[in-house]
Design a protein around this motif. Structure first.
Motif, PDB file in Angstrom:
ATOM      1  N   THR A  97       0.824  -1.204   0.000  1.00 26.56           N
ATOM      2  CA  THR A  97       0.000   0.000   0.000  1.00 26.56           C
ATOM      3  C   THR A  97       0.860   1.256   0.000  1.00 26.56           C
ATOM      4  O   THR A  97       0.342   2.358   0.160  1.00 26.56           O
ATOM      5  N   SER A 117      -1.936  -1.199  -4.073  1.00 23.63           N
ATOM      6  CA  SER A 117      -2.932  -0.151  -4.286  1.00 23.63           C
ATOM      7  C   SER A 117      -2.386   0.848  -5.307  1.00 23.63           C
ATOM      8  O   SER A 117      -1.169   0.899  -5.563  1.00 23.63           O
ATOM      9  N   ASP A 175      -7.734   0.146  -6.377  1.00 26.01           N
ATOM     10  CA  ASP A 175      -7.888   1.189  -5.363  1.00 26.01           C
ATOM     11  C   ASP A 175      -7.885   0.587  -3.963  1.00 26.01           C
ATOM     12  O   ASP A 175      -7.368   1.174  -3.020  1.00 26.01           O
ATOM     13  N   ASP A 176      -8.483  -0.596  -3.821  1.00 25.09           N
ATOM     14  CA  ASP A 176      -8.545  -1.297  -2.540  1.00 25.09           C
ATOM     15  C   ASP A 176      -7.765  -2.602  -2.695  1.00 25.09           C
ATOM     16  O   ASP A 176      -8.259  -3.565  -3.273  1.00 25.09           O
ATOM     17  N   VAL A 177      -6.534  -2.637  -2.178  1.00 22.58           N
ATOM     18  CA  VAL A 177      -5.688  -3.812  -2.388  1.00 22.58           C
ATOM     19  C   VAL A 177      -6.274  -5.048  -1.710  1.00 22.58           C
ATOM     20  O   VAL A 177      -6.109  -6.175  -2.200  1.00 22.58           O
TER      21      VAL A 177
END
Length: 248
Positions: A97, A117, A175-177
């Protein structure tokens, strides 16, 4: 006993052992201590039949900034760590991230799967401090697109997660790992452990051939470059937050 706090935190959920690099003040740089702690944690995972997969992640804004210039690991220890990840009889999944630099990309490429991300950035910064991405090439070169690597190895430019996917350094980005990784981890949990180990051996055979053929030469190259006048100037300039003398 080391007499210090561990630099790798361990948690487990449903067979997935999470190893969290936890030296955010030093941007999770690969110090001798962090390399030793991660190697110990991976060895425990290899011995534990309850571990189905390993998730490698981090605290702070950086997955790993590469070698710690103030407490560098022995090159042989770094090579051993990268090989340990490749040979581990469990899939190793990187969860990123934050930013990944230099030797951190070798760590990333050692993992079997990697997701990040869109906030993450990547760069092979070695040439900018007067050295070359030598040891990291053991895992990076067999995994990634050669043309893309030529650009990023030579220039040290930053690139984003979408480009890292295109070049083969990442499996996926979003966008959301965690949303990206949920089906991956679910698939690993549904797979037979012996089958996972055998399949991993198929996938990593070429990488291990690179270790067998090139590890000694690349370790020697790394040691030679890090002791050169250019490296001393580059590392001094980095620590002093200025351009090295060769910049025109």
């Amino acid at each position: 006993m080391t007499g210090r706090d561990p630099l790798v935190r361990r948690t487990r959920a449903r067979g997935v052992q999470t190893l969290t690099l936890d030296a955010p003040a030093r941007r999770n740089a690969l110090s001798a201590a962090l390399v030793a702690d991660l190697a110990d944690a991976l060895a425990d995972c290899a011995r534990d039949p309850g571990v189905r997969a390993v998730l490698l992640t981090h605290t702070g804004t950086t997955f790993s900034a590469g070698a710690d210039l103030t407490d560098p690991p022995d090159p042989d220890a770094l090579v051993a760590l990268l090989r340990q990840i490749v040979e581990l009889p469990r899939p190793v999944v990187a969860r990123v991230t934050g930013h990944v630099r230099a030797g951190g990309l070798g760590l990333l490429a050692a993992c079997d799967l990697a997701a990040a991300s869109h906030r993450a950035t990547f760069a092979f910064t070695e040439t900018r401090i007067g050295v070359a991405p030598a040891v990291v090439s053991l895992t990076v070169l067999p995994r990634a697109d050669p043309r893309a690597l030529a650009r990023y190895y030579l220039t040290g430019e930053r690139f984003d997660a979408a480009e890292a996917v295109r070049t083969g350094l990442l499996t996926a980005a979003g966008d959301d790992v965690d949303a990206v990784l949920d089906p991956v981890l679910d698939g690993l949990r549904r797979s037979a452990p012996e089958a996972l180990a055998a399949t991993k051996r198929l996938l990593t055979a070429k990488v291990l051939e690179t270790f067998d053929r090139d590890a000694a030469d690349l370790t020697a190259l790394s040691a030679r470059l890090f002791s050169s006048p250019h490296a001393r100037e580059g590392m001094t300039a980095f620590l002093e937050r200025r351009d090295p003398a060769w910049v025109v």
